[in-house]
Motif scaffolding. Structure first.
Motif, PDB file in Angstrom:
ATOM      1  N   GLU A 148       6.139  33.113  32.144  1.00 30.67           N
ATOM      2  CA  GLU A 148       7.157  33.660  31.998  1.00 30.67           C
ATOM      3  C   GLU A 148       7.910  34.039  33.942  1.00 30.67           C
ATOM      4  OE1 GLU A 148       8.428  38.516  30.336  1.00 30.67           O
ATOM      5  OE2 GLU A 148       6.257  37.344  30.245  1.00 30.67           O
ATOM      6  N   VAL A 149       8.500  33.633  34.381  1.00 29.24           N
ATOM      7  CA  VAL A 149       8.855  33.734  35.539  1.00 29.24           C
ATOM      8  C   VAL A 149      10.060  34.679  35.432  1.00 29.24           C
ATOM      9  CG1 VAL A 149      10.011  33.161  37.837  1.00 29.24           C
ATOM     10  CG2 VAL A 149       8.378  31.910  36.025  1.00 29.24           C
ATOM     11  N   ARG A 150       9.549  35.651  36.494  1.00 25.55           N
ATOM     12  CA  ARG A 150      10.917  37.061  36.831  1.00 25.55           C
ATOM     13  C   ARG A 150      11.703  36.751  38.116  1.00 25.55           C
ATOM     14  NH1 ARG A 150      11.810  41.163  33.609  1.00 25.55           N
ATOM     15  NH2 ARG A 150      13.523  42.003  34.975  1.00 25.55           N
ATOM     16  N   ALA A 151      12.688  36.658  38.498  1.00 29.77           N
ATOM     17  CA  ALA A 151      13.220  36.287  39.464  1.00 29.77           C
ATOM     18  C   ALA A 151      14.581  36.987  40.131  1.00 29.77           C
ATOM     19  CB  ALA A 151      13.898  34.791  40.005  1.00 29.77           C
ATOM     20  N   THR A 152      14.864  37.959  40.995  1.00 27.83           N
ATOM     21  CA  THR A 152      15.860  39.056  41.405  1.00 27.83           C
ATOM     22  C   THR A 152      15.938  38.318  42.698  1.00 27.83           C
ATOM     23  OG1 THR A 152      13.920  40.284  42.100  1.00 27.83           O
ATOM     24  CG2 THR A 152      14.713  41.095  39.755  1.00 27.83           C
ATOM     25  N   ALA A 153      17.361  38.791  42.961  1.00 28.20           N
ATOM     26  CA  ALA A 153      18.103  38.411  44.108  1.00 28.20           C
ATOM     27  C   ALA A 153      18.679  39.326  44.592  1.00 28.20           C
ATOM     28  CB  ALA A 153      18.871  36.919  44.077  1.00 28.20           C
ATOM     29  N   THR A 154      18.771  39.815  45.934  1.00 32.42           N
ATOM     30  CA  THR A 154      19.336  41.320  46.592  1.00 32.42           C
ATOM     31  C   THR A 154      20.312  40.587  47.682  1.00 32.42           C
ATOM     32  OG1 THR A 154      17.508  41.215  48.015  1.00 32.42           O
ATOM     33  CG2 THR A 154      16.968  42.027  45.900  1.00 32.42           C
ATOM     34  N   SER A 155      20.793  41.520  48.683  1.00 30.79           N
ATOM     35  CA  SER A 155      22.246  41.651  49.078  1.00 30.79           C
ATOM     36  C   SER A 155      22.473  40.437  49.552  1.00 30.79           C
ATOM     37  CB  SER A 155      21.347  42.016  50.547  1.00 30.79           C
ATOM     38  OG  SER A 155      22.688  42.450  51.449  1.00 30.79           O
ATOM     39  N   ALA A 156      21.899  39.393  50.194  1.00 29.70           N
ATOM     40  CA  ALA A 156      22.816  38.430  50.558  1.00 29.70           C
ATOM     41  C   ALA A 156      23.468  37.537  49.481  1.00 29.70           C
ATOM     42  CB  ALA A 156      21.819  37.533  51.254  1.00 29.70           C
TER      43      ALA A 156
ATOM     44  N   LEU B  19      17.529  33.880  55.502  1.00 29.86           N
ATOM     45  CA  LEU B  19      18.547  33.525  54.345  1.00 29.86           C
ATOM     46  C   LEU B  19      20.139  34.027  54.366  1.00 29.86           C
ATOM     47  CD1 LEU B  19      19.574  32.237  51.107  1.00 29.86           C
ATOM     48  CD2 LEU B  19      19.265  34.391  49.901  1.00 29.86           C
ATOM     49  N   GLY B  20      20.211  34.976  55.141  1.00 33.99           N
ATOM     50  CA  GLY B  20      21.427  35.532  55.482  1.00 33.99           C
ATOM     51  C   GLY B  20      21.533  35.416  56.985  1.00 33.99           C
ATOM     52  N   GLU B  21      20.418  34.580  57.690  1.00 31.33           N
ATOM     53  CA  GLU B  21      20.958  34.169  59.018  1.00 31.33           C
ATOM     54  C   GLU B  21      21.658  32.795  59.210  1.00 31.33           C
ATOM     55  OE1 GLU B  21      17.608  32.367  62.155  1.00 31.33           O
ATOM     56  OE2 GLU B  21      18.290  31.027  60.882  1.00 31.33           O
ATOM     57  N   GLY B  22      22.901  33.444  60.111  1.00 36.09           N
ATOM     58  CA  GLY B  22      24.277  32.196  60.703  1.00 36.09           C
ATOM     59  C   GLY B  22      24.967  32.868  59.254  1.00 36.09           C
ATOM     60  N   GLY B  23      25.118  33.466  58.486  1.00 33.19           N
ATOM     61  CA  GLY B  23      26.368  33.632  57.875  1.00 33.19           C
ATOM     62  C   GLY B  23      27.077  35.055  57.218  1.00 33.19           C
ATOM     63  N   ILE B  24      25.616  36.249  56.595  1.00 31.30           N
ATOM     64  CA  ILE B  24      25.737  36.663  56.221  1.00 31.30           C
ATOM     65  C   ILE B  24      27.036  37.898  55.903  1.00 31.30           C
ATOM     66  CG2 ILE B  24      23.768  38.419  57.165  1.00 31.30           C
ATOM     67  CD1 ILE B  24      22.981  38.852  54.266  1.00 31.30           C
ATOM     68  N   SER B  25      26.967  37.974  57.671  1.00 27.49           N
ATOM     69  CA  SER B  25      28.027  39.161  58.800  1.00 27.49           C
ATOM     70  C   SER B  25      29.645  38.173  57.896  1.00 27.49           C
ATOM     71  CB  SER B  25      27.884  38.587  60.166  1.00 27.49           C
ATOM     72  OG  SER B  25      26.861  39.588  59.950  1.00 27.49           O
ATOM     73  N   ARG B  26      29.551  37.003  57.413  1.00 28.21           N
ATOM     74  CA  ARG B  26      30.659  36.356  57.155  1.00 28.21           C
ATOM     75  C   ARG B  26      30.515  36.343  55.921  1.00 28.21           C
ATOM     76  NH1 ARG B  26      29.314  32.632  60.761  1.00 28.21           N
ATOM     77  NH2 ARG B  26      28.703  30.964  59.403  1.00 28.21           N
ATOM     78  N   GLY B  27      29.858  36.482  55.159  1.00 24.75           N
ATOM     79  CA  GLY B  27      29.984  36.894  53.531  1.00 24.75           C
ATOM     80  C   GLY B  27      29.210  35.384  52.953  1.00 24.75           C
ATOM     81  N   GLU B  28      28.671  34.372  53.879  1.00 24.46           N
ATOM     82  CA  GLU B  28      28.485  33.467  52.595  1.00 24.46           C
ATOM     83  C   GLU B  28      26.834  33.229  52.751  1.00 24.46           C
ATOM     84  OE1 GLU B  28      31.267  30.781  54.608  1.00 24.46           O
ATOM     85  OE2 GLU B  28      29.764  30.272  56.963  1.00 24.46           O
ATOM     86  N   ILE B  29      26.429  31.859  52.362  1.00 24.39           N
ATOM     87  CA  ILE B  29      24.971  31.873  53.487  1.00 24.39           C
ATOM     88  C   ILE B  29      25.190  29.929  53.747  1.00 24.39           C
ATOM     89  CG2 ILE B  29      22.571  30.732  52.220  1.00 24.39           C
ATOM     90  CD1 ILE B  29      23.703  32.496  49.321  1.00 24.39           C
ATOM     91  N   ALA B  30      24.286  30.094  54.743  1.00 28.31           N
ATOM     92  CA  ALA B  30      24.736  28.638  55.861  1.00 28.31           C
ATOM     93  C   ALA B  30      23.901  27.911  54.905  1.00 28.31           C
ATOM     94  CB  ALA B  30      23.950  29.445  57.006  1.00 28.31           C
ATOM     95  N   PRO B  31      24.498  26.410  55.393  1.00 28.85           N
ATOM     96  CA  PRO B  31      24.395  25.232  54.988  1.00 28.85           C
ATOM     97  C   PRO B  31      22.415  24.938  55.527  1.00 28.85           C
ATOM     98  CG  PRO B  31      25.958  24.984  55.965  1.00 28.85           C
ATOM     99  CD  PRO B  31      25.886  26.246  56.144  1.00 28.85           C
ATOM    100  N   ALA B  32      22.010  25.619  56.079  1.00 26.01           N
ATOM    101  CA  ALA B  32      20.611  25.420  56.658  1.00 26.01           C
ATOM    102  C   ALA B  32      19.872  26.697  55.605  1.00 26.01           C
ATOM    103  CB  ALA B  32      20.050  26.035  57.865  1.00 26.01           C
ATOM    104  N   ALA B  33      20.673  27.328  55.996  1.00 22.75           N
ATOM    105  CA  ALA B  33      19.404  29.366  54.976  1.00 22.75           C
ATOM    106  C   ALA B  33      19.353  28.685  53.869  1.00 22.75           C
ATOM    107  CB  ALA B  33      20.124  29.875  55.366  1.00 22.75           C
TER     108      ALA B  33
END
Length: 315
Positions: free
Chosen positions: A81-89, A45-59
């Motif tokens: 029942e579903v629990r989904a968590t997201a982190t840094s990206a 998810l971080g490839e090609g965008g995390i260092s610019r503060g965005e999620i790249a289209p392919a990711a």
């Protein structure tokens, strides 16, 4: 009246990897949940965008594709029942909220984006289900793609915790753009200097609490364990706890730094998606071991999602 079993899906949307764990919850106190499925997908998810503060289209599209696949498994297993968590990206990306909305629209899954301190807490909860932390402080470390969490804790208590935005994808973007795939000595020195500066709060905490060993959670540590074992373990085969030898780690580090990309991919036990990221992650782990004089390394296959499950079970 016979009620349907309570089936729970736990999703951990990391910056590199999305994990799915499906369990049937126990009906009697003291029983363990029955594990029905444990799988992961390399989403990067971080490839090609995390260092610019965005999620790249392919990711972004990989994330949606993976979550649709997870939803099929969830339906197939009769999950209620579903629990989904997201982190840094997802925390730091300008289009993270858009992805949360699109996932909900396409799958009906609500994603909770959690802060770094909460992430660290859940990692400790998960790790202590796999590793006997004992009564002395241990340094727990989870190298993600976007952030790295450090926790100083024993079996019962977290003494200190902090999430640092120095995950492997960020370090890769900053210090290692592989031309021939071998990390130059100057980049290695630059990464170590950067870590010394960024991890000043960790140095202070370690000096105060004096942890006696390192416990690495999931991700990079699973792959380092596989390299020591000489074969890749699937998600379901990962032993909950493994003891890694310091000599074995140092040998892996030497190989990671001296081989090119293709040679790293060919190492027995290498998970191909980690072939570059593991270089900068291993430098980070080596920095921690060397700075704090730690010689015992254990790895935990359990982390955030197992922590969430333990919390729900009141363990």
């Amino acid at each position: 009246m016979h009620t349907a079993p309570r089936r729970l899906a736990l999703i951990d949307m990391g910056t590199n990897t999305f994990h799915l764990l499906i369990v049937e919850m126990p009906t009697q106190p003291g029983e363990k949940p029955l594990e029905l499925l444990r799988t992961k997908a390399g989403v990067r998810l971080g490839e090609g965008g995390i260092s610019r503060g965005e999620i790249a289209p392919a990711a972004y599209s990989r994330a949606l594709h993976t979550m649709r696949g997870f939803k099929e498994e969830i339906d197939l297993h009769g999950v209620n029942e579903v629990r989904a968590t997201a982190t840094s990206a997802m925390r730091v990306s300008s289009n993270g909220p858009d992805l949360v909305r699109d996932i909900f629209e396409q799958t009906g899954i609500r994603v909770e984006v959690i802060p770094g301190a909460r992430e660290a807490e859940l990692i400790w909860e998960g790790v202590r289900q796999a590793v006997d932390l004992g009564g002395e402080p241990q340094l727990i470390m989870d190298v993600g793609g976007g952030s790295t969490e450090f926790i100083i804790a024993d079996r019962h208590t977290i003494f200190w915790k902090q999430s640092f935005e120095i995950g492997a994808q960020r370090l890769l973007d900053k210090f290692f753009t592989p031309a021939d795939g071998i990390m130059p000595a100057a980049a290695l020195a630059a990464e170590r200097d950067y870590l010394a500066e960024m991890l000043a709060p960790l140095h202070a905490a370690v000096a105060h609490f004096r942890p006696v060993g390192l416990v690495g959670a999931s991700g990079s540590f699973d792959t380092l364990g596989d390299l020591q074992a000489g074969r890749v373990h699937s998600e379901a085969e990962q032993p909950p706890m493994r003891e890694l030898t310091l000599a074995g780690f140092q040998e892996s580090l030497r190989q990671l730094l001296s081989l090119n990309h293709e040679q790293r991919v060919a190492l027995p036990g290498m998970f191909p998606m980690r072939a570059d990221m593991l270089v900068v992650a291993a430098v980070l782990i080596d920095y921690v071991l060397g700075s704090f004089g730690l010689t015992r390394i254990r790895s935990s296959a359990y982390a955030l999602k197992e922590g969430l499950l333990a919390e729900m079970l009141g363990l």
